[in-house]
Design a protein around this motif. Sequence first.
Motif, PDB file in Angstrom:
ATOM      1  N   ASP A  44       0.849  -1.193   0.000  1.00  0.00           N
ATOM      2  CA  ASP A  44       0.000   0.000   0.000  1.00  0.00           C
ATOM      3  C   ASP A  44       0.883   1.241   0.000  1.00  0.00           C
ATOM      4  OD1 ASP A  44      -1.766   2.069   0.436  1.00  0.00           O
ATOM      5  OD2 ASP A  44      -2.912   1.036   1.991  1.00  0.00           O
ATOM      6  N   ALA A  45       1.050   1.833  -1.163  1.00  0.00           N
ATOM      7  CA  ALA A  45       1.970   2.964  -1.295  1.00  0.00           C
ATOM      8  C   ALA A  45       1.510   4.206  -0.554  1.00  0.00           C
ATOM      9  CB  ALA A  45       2.156   3.291  -2.779  1.00  0.00           C
ATOM     10  N   SER A  46       0.274   4.210  -0.072  1.00  0.00           N
ATOM     11  CA  SER A  46      -0.215   5.371   0.678  1.00  0.00           C
ATOM     12  C   SER A  46       0.228   5.345   2.135  1.00  0.00           C
ATOM     13  CB  SER A  46      -1.745   5.436   0.622  1.00  0.00           C
ATOM     14  OG  SER A  46      -2.336   4.390   1.389  1.00  0.00           O
ATOM     15  N   ILE A  47       0.805   4.237   2.579  1.00  0.00           N
ATOM     16  CA  ILE A  47       1.260   4.108   3.965  1.00  0.00           C
ATOM     17  C   ILE A  47       2.719   4.536   4.068  1.00  0.00           C
ATOM     18  CG2 ILE A  47       1.742   2.482   5.855  1.00  0.00           C
ATOM     19  CD1 ILE A  47      -0.701   0.897   4.962  1.00  0.00           C
ATOM     20  N   GLY A  48       2.993   5.431   5.010  1.00  0.00           N
ATOM     21  CA  GLY A  48       4.345   5.949   5.171  1.00  0.00           C
ATOM     22  C   GLY A  48       4.987   5.652   6.510  1.00  0.00           C
ATOM     23  N   ALA A  49       4.282   4.950   7.402  1.00  0.00           N
ATOM     24  CA  ALA A  49       4.834   4.579   8.706  1.00  0.00           C
ATOM     25  C   ALA A  49       3.927   3.539   9.336  1.00  0.00           C
ATOM     26  CB  ALA A  49       4.958   5.797   9.624  1.00  0.00           C
ATOM     27  N   ALA A  50       4.429   2.884  10.377  1.00  0.00           N
ATOM     28  CA  ALA A  50       3.631   1.872  11.066  1.00  0.00           C
ATOM     29  C   ALA A  50       3.873   1.948  12.566  1.00  0.00           C
ATOM     30  CB  ALA A  50       3.966   0.465  10.566  1.00  0.00           C
ATOM     31  N   VAL A  51       2.814   1.685  13.322  1.00  0.00           N
ATOM     32  CA  VAL A  51       2.885   1.570  14.777  1.00  0.00           C
ATOM     33  C   VAL A  51       2.541   0.126  15.134  1.00  0.00           C
ATOM     34  CG1 VAL A  51       1.830   2.255  16.968  1.00  0.00           C
ATOM     35  CG2 VAL A  51       2.319   3.985  15.225  1.00  0.00           C
ATOM     36  N   VAL A  52       3.362  -0.477  15.976  1.00  0.00           N
ATOM     37  CA  VAL A  52       3.112  -1.834  16.467  1.00  0.00           C
ATOM     38  C   VAL A  52       2.743  -1.738  17.938  1.00  0.00           C
ATOM     39  CG1 VAL A  52       4.065  -4.148  16.772  1.00  0.00           C
ATOM     40  CG2 VAL A  52       4.792  -2.760  14.822  1.00  0.00           C
ATOM     41  N   ARG A  53       1.614  -2.316  18.303  1.00  0.00           N
ATOM     42  CA  ARG A  53       1.112  -2.184  19.670  1.00  0.00           C
ATOM     43  C   ARG A  53       0.414  -3.465  20.096  1.00  0.00           C
ATOM     44  NH1 ARG A  53      -4.331  -1.173  19.915  1.00  0.00           N
ATOM     45  NH2 ARG A  53      -4.138   0.060  21.815  1.00  0.00           N
ATOM     46  N   GLY A  54       0.040  -3.516  21.378  1.00  0.00           N
ATOM     47  CA  GLY A  54      -0.725  -4.632  21.891  1.00  0.00           C
ATOM     48  C   GLY A  54      -2.084  -4.174  22.378  1.00  0.00           C
ATOM     49  N   ALA A  55      -3.044  -5.079  22.365  1.00  0.00           N
ATOM     50  CA  ALA A  55      -4.393  -4.751  22.833  1.00  0.00           C
ATOM     51  C   ALA A  55      -4.457  -4.823  24.357  1.00  0.00           C
ATOM     52  CB  ALA A  55      -5.399  -5.727  22.223  1.00  0.00           C
ATOM     53  N   GLY A  56      -5.445  -4.146  24.907  1.00  0.00           N
ATOM     54  CA  GLY A  56      -5.734  -4.285  26.325  1.00  0.00           C
ATOM     55  C   GLY A  56      -4.688  -3.738  27.274  1.00  0.00           C
ATOM     56  N   GLY A  57      -3.863  -2.813  26.812  1.00  0.00           N
ATOM     57  CA  GLY A  57      -2.905  -2.184  27.710  1.00  0.00           C
ATOM     58  C   GLY A  57      -1.629  -2.968  27.958  1.00  0.00           C
ATOM     59  N   THR A  58      -1.387  -4.035  27.180  1.00  0.00           N
ATOM     60  CA  THR A  58      -0.152  -4.806  27.296  1.00  0.00           C
ATOM     61  C   THR A  58       0.442  -4.989  25.917  1.00  0.00           C
ATOM     62  OG1 THR A  58      -0.839  -6.016  29.272  1.00  0.00           O
ATOM     63  CG2 THR A  58       0.864  -7.036  27.934  1.00  0.00           C
ATOM     64  N   PHE A  59       1.757  -4.865  25.808  1.00  0.00           N
ATOM     65  CA  PHE A  59       2.398  -5.007  24.501  1.00  0.00           C
ATOM     66  C   PHE A  59       2.414  -6.468  24.071  1.00  0.00           C
ATOM     67  CE2 PHE A  59       6.168  -5.199  21.662  1.00  0.00           C
ATOM     68  CZ  PHE A  59       5.696  -4.339  20.682  1.00  0.00           C
ATOM     69  N   CYS A  60       3.249  -7.273  24.701  1.00  0.00           N
ATOM     70  CA  CYS A  60       3.326  -8.699  24.348  1.00  0.00           C
ATOM     71  C   CYS A  60       4.088  -9.431  25.437  1.00  0.00           C
ATOM     72  CB  CYS A  60       4.011  -8.885  23.000  1.00  0.00           C
ATOM     73  SG  CYS A  60       4.235 -10.617  22.519  1.00  0.00           S
ATOM     74  N   SER A  61       3.473 -10.485  25.966  1.00  0.00           N
ATOM     75  CA  SER A  61       4.067 -11.245  27.071  1.00  0.00           C
ATOM     76  C   SER A  61       4.989 -12.358  26.603  1.00  0.00           C
ATOM     77  CB  SER A  61       2.960 -11.846  27.940  1.00  0.00           C
ATOM     78  OG  SER A  61       2.183 -12.776  27.181  1.00  0.00           O
ATOM     79  N   GLY A  62       5.227 -12.439  25.308  1.00  0.00           N
ATOM     80  CA  GLY A  62       6.100 -13.480  24.785  1.00  0.00           C
ATOM     81  C   GLY A  62       5.326 -14.465  23.928  1.00  0.00           C
ATOM     82  N   ALA A  63       5.828 -15.690  23.868  1.00  0.00           N
ATOM     83  CA  ALA A  63       5.121 -16.749  23.142  1.00  0.00           C
ATOM     84  C   ALA A  63       3.951 -17.248  23.982  1.00  0.00           C
ATOM     85  CB  ALA A  63       6.074 -17.890  22.827  1.00  0.00           C
ATOM     86  N   ASP A  64       2.888 -17.643  23.313  1.00  0.00           N
ATOM     87  CA  ASP A  64       1.746 -18.245  24.001  1.00  0.00           C
ATOM     88  C   ASP A  64       2.135 -19.665  24.401  1.00  0.00           C
ATOM     89  OD1 ASP A  64      -0.625 -19.356  24.857  1.00  0.00           O
ATOM     90  OD2 ASP A  64      -1.828 -18.550  23.212  1.00  0.00           O
ATOM     91  N   ARG A  65       2.436 -19.846  25.671  1.00  0.00           N
ATOM     92  CA  ARG A  65       2.982 -21.119  26.137  1.00  0.00           C
ATOM     93  C   ARG A  65       1.935 -22.216  26.241  1.00  0.00           C
ATOM     94  NH1 ARG A  65       6.636 -18.887  31.026  1.00  0.00           N
ATOM     95  NH2 ARG A  65       7.032 -21.107  31.415  1.00  0.00           N
ATOM     96  N   ARG A  66       0.682 -21.895  25.985  1.00  0.00           N
ATOM     97  CA  ARG A  66      -0.335 -22.943  25.947  1.00  0.00           C
ATOM     98  C   ARG A  66      -0.087 -23.904  24.794  1.00  0.00           C
ATOM     99  NH1 ARG A  66      -5.725 -19.393  25.767  1.00  0.00           N
ATOM    100  NH2 ARG A  66      -4.467 -18.481  24.096  1.00  0.00           N
ATOM    101  N   ARG A  67       0.657 -23.443  23.795  1.00  0.00           N
ATOM    102  CA  ARG A  67       0.944 -24.279  22.637  1.00  0.00           C
ATOM    103  C   ARG A  67       2.181 -25.152  22.837  1.00  0.00           C
ATOM    104  NH1 ARG A  67      -1.340 -22.417  17.666  1.00  0.00           N
ATOM    105  NH2 ARG A  67      -0.034 -23.999  16.680  1.00  0.00           N
ATOM    106  N   TRP A  68       2.926 -24.906  23.903  1.00  0.00           N
ATOM    107  CA  TRP A  68       4.144 -25.661  24.115  1.00  0.00           C
ATOM    108  C   TRP A  68       3.843 -27.083  24.544  1.00  0.00           C
ATOM    109  CZ3 TRP A  68       8.266 -22.171  26.942  1.00  0.00           C
ATOM    110  CH2 TRP A  68       8.517 -21.044  26.135  1.00  0.00           C
ATOM    111  N   ARG A  69       4.655 -28.009  24.077  1.00  0.00           N
ATOM    112  CA  ARG A  69       4.526 -29.415  24.461  1.00  0.00           C
ATOM    113  C   ARG A  69       5.802 -29.831  25.191  1.00  0.00           C
ATOM    114  NH1 ARG A  69       4.410 -32.651  19.704  1.00  0.00           N
ATOM    115  NH2 ARG A  69       5.307 -30.890  18.560  1.00  0.00           N
ATOM    116  N   PRO A  70       5.736 -29.953  26.526  1.00  0.00           N
ATOM    117  CA  PRO A  70       6.936 -30.319  27.283  1.00  0.00           C
ATOM    118  C   PRO A  70       7.555 -31.604  26.747  1.00  0.00           C
ATOM    119  CG  PRO A  70       5.171 -29.671  28.765  1.00  0.00           C
ATOM    120  CD  PRO A  70       4.560 -29.755  27.397  1.00  0.00           C
ATOM    121  N   GLY A  71       8.858 -31.558  26.551  1.00  0.00           N
ATOM    122  CA  GLY A  71       9.564 -32.740  26.076  1.00  0.00           C
ATOM    123  C   GLY A  71       9.492 -32.959  24.583  1.00  0.00           C
ATOM    124  N   ALA A  72       8.825 -32.074  23.846  1.00  0.00           N
ATOM    125  CA  ALA A  72       8.705 -32.248  22.400  1.00  0.00           C
ATOM    126  C   ALA A  72      10.076 -32.136  21.736  1.00  0.00           C
ATOM    127  CB  ALA A  72       7.763 -31.206  21.815  1.00  0.00           C
TER     128      ALA A  72
END
Length: 245
Positions: A44-72
Amino acid sequence: MGQVHLERRDGVAVLTVDSVEVKNGLTPDMGRQLAELCEEVDADASIGAAVVRGAGGTFCSGADRRRWRPGADQAEDATYQEAGAVYGAFMRVGTLAVPTVAAVRGAAVGAGINLMLATDLRVVATDARIMAGFLRIGLHPGGGFFTIAGRTAGREATAAMGLFSEEIDGARAEQIGLAWRAVPDEDVDEVAFALAAQPAKDPDLARQAVRSFRTELGPPGLAWDAALHFERATQMWSQRRRNST
């Protein structure tokens, strides 16, 4: 399992990580979605900058560890590809064709600090929690953390966070050069958008300028071992020249 949203506002792309039940923990699917949205921004050539943010007042807590499989088996193809989808998203943000600003509220932890560091500039809440945290949970840092932290905050701060698991707040991040500005939490998004709005006034120029900025300053820089060999031929030339004069 979470989404990433793209909003266009006056020439600024706003990318929002949204998985509030796990403080915006990233899944591989969200990583793929973020990368796809970056493609949209670049197209989109009309875009000249970007902001990266998180919803709900938090940026990002890392990887979603619910998907992790111990011992995988981490080298097993599906597991390896899933981790790569998250790491690839950081790289894709870092190669957006426009200048990027991270608006950091709440916390940026683990993969979240990598996402924050993938941007060109950071605005953080004074009370934000910023922590690599890998060693605390028995993991080697990933996502190129040492490289992207080192280029921003320097060797000392990168060692403190990456090797010694130090946590800092937004005020400290500003002091050590890890963020451009630390402001009250409620002002973060507004300040980040105001900064992004400046290059967005001229998207063509912004895209050319950020290309030059990244080419000249990196990443990548040279690794220490590569720098040693890179320098050696010229050093040998200088030594021979010195001995002959």
